[in-house]
Enzyme design. Structure first.
Site, short mmCIF file in Angstrom:
data_model
loop_
_atom_site.label_atom_id
_atom_site.label_comp_id
_atom_site.label_asym_id
_atom_site.label_seq_id
_atom_site.Cartn_x
_atom_site.Cartn_y
_atom_site.Cartn_z
N ILE A 34 -14.68 2.32 1.54
CA ILE A 34 -15.65 2.79 2.53
C ILE A 34 -16.04 4.25 2.29
O ILE A 34 -17.09 4.70 2.74
CB ILE A 34 -15.05 2.60 3.95
N ASN A 91 -1.38 4.70 -3.98
CA ASN A 91 -0.63 5.69 -3.21
C ASN A 91 0.49 4.98 -2.46
O ASN A 91 0.26 4.02 -1.73
CB ASN A 91 -1.54 6.40 -2.21
N VAL A 100 -3.47 3.70 4.46
CA VAL A 100 -3.47 2.33 4.98
C VAL A 100 -2.19 1.64 4.51
O VAL A 100 -1.97 1.50 3.30
CB VAL A 100 -4.71 1.56 4.49
N HIS A 104 -2.45 -1.43 -1.84
CA HIS A 104 -3.76 -1.55 -2.47
C HIS A 104 -3.80 -0.69 -3.72
O HIS A 104 -3.15 0.35 -3.81
CB HIS A 104 -4.88 -1.14 -1.52
#
Ligand code: DGP
Length: 120
Positions: A34, A91, A100, A104
């Site tokens: 995003i 990360n 988050v 990922h």
């Protein structure tokens, strides 16, 4: 750290929040970041509930880990950066500023990247 099923990527996986999807299979979903930090900036997430790379690599099955790696490769190919090159980044935890808490991998490319991604 326990998995929080209300994290934003869990909501994307459940279809509760839209995403700009690039790739999906039984193991993974890939969608555009995003807040892109490069001309191509796409996230790949496993479908399983894993907090971070550490959690994923400890608890996921070999099929999930292999499927995820293949999905990252397929996503990079779909984004057209296989030949030009790309960076993978994941990360894990506080010092890496993981935002988050669903594992990922970032795929960054589509242009010449700085030597390292600086994250503010
Ligand atoms: P990290 O610090 O590795 O946890 O990065 C999380 C990334 O997720 C960050 O680059 C912005 C992205 N992001 C956060 N919320 C959303 C969202 O709702 N949709 C999409 N597509 N990306 C998001």
């Amino acid at each position: 750290m326990a998995y929080d099923s209300n994290n934003i990527f869990a909501k994307i996986l459940r279809g509760e929040i839209p995403c700009n999807k690039v790739y999906e299979d039984e193991f993974a979903l890939a969608f555009r970041d995003i807040n892109p930090q490069a001309a191509v900036h796409t996230l790949v997430i496993p479908k399983g509930a894993y907090v971070s790379f550490d959690d994923f690599s400890t608890k996921a099955t070999d099929a999930e880990i292999g499927g995820f790696a293949r999905a990252v490769q397929a996503t990079a190919a779909l984004e057209g950066v296989t030949d030009s090159g790309y960076r993978l980044l994941a990360n894990h935890g506080k010092d890496a500023n993981q935002e988050v808490p669903h594992f990922h991998v970032h795929i960054a490319g589509g242009e010449a990247l700085p030597e390292m991604i600086a994250k503010t």
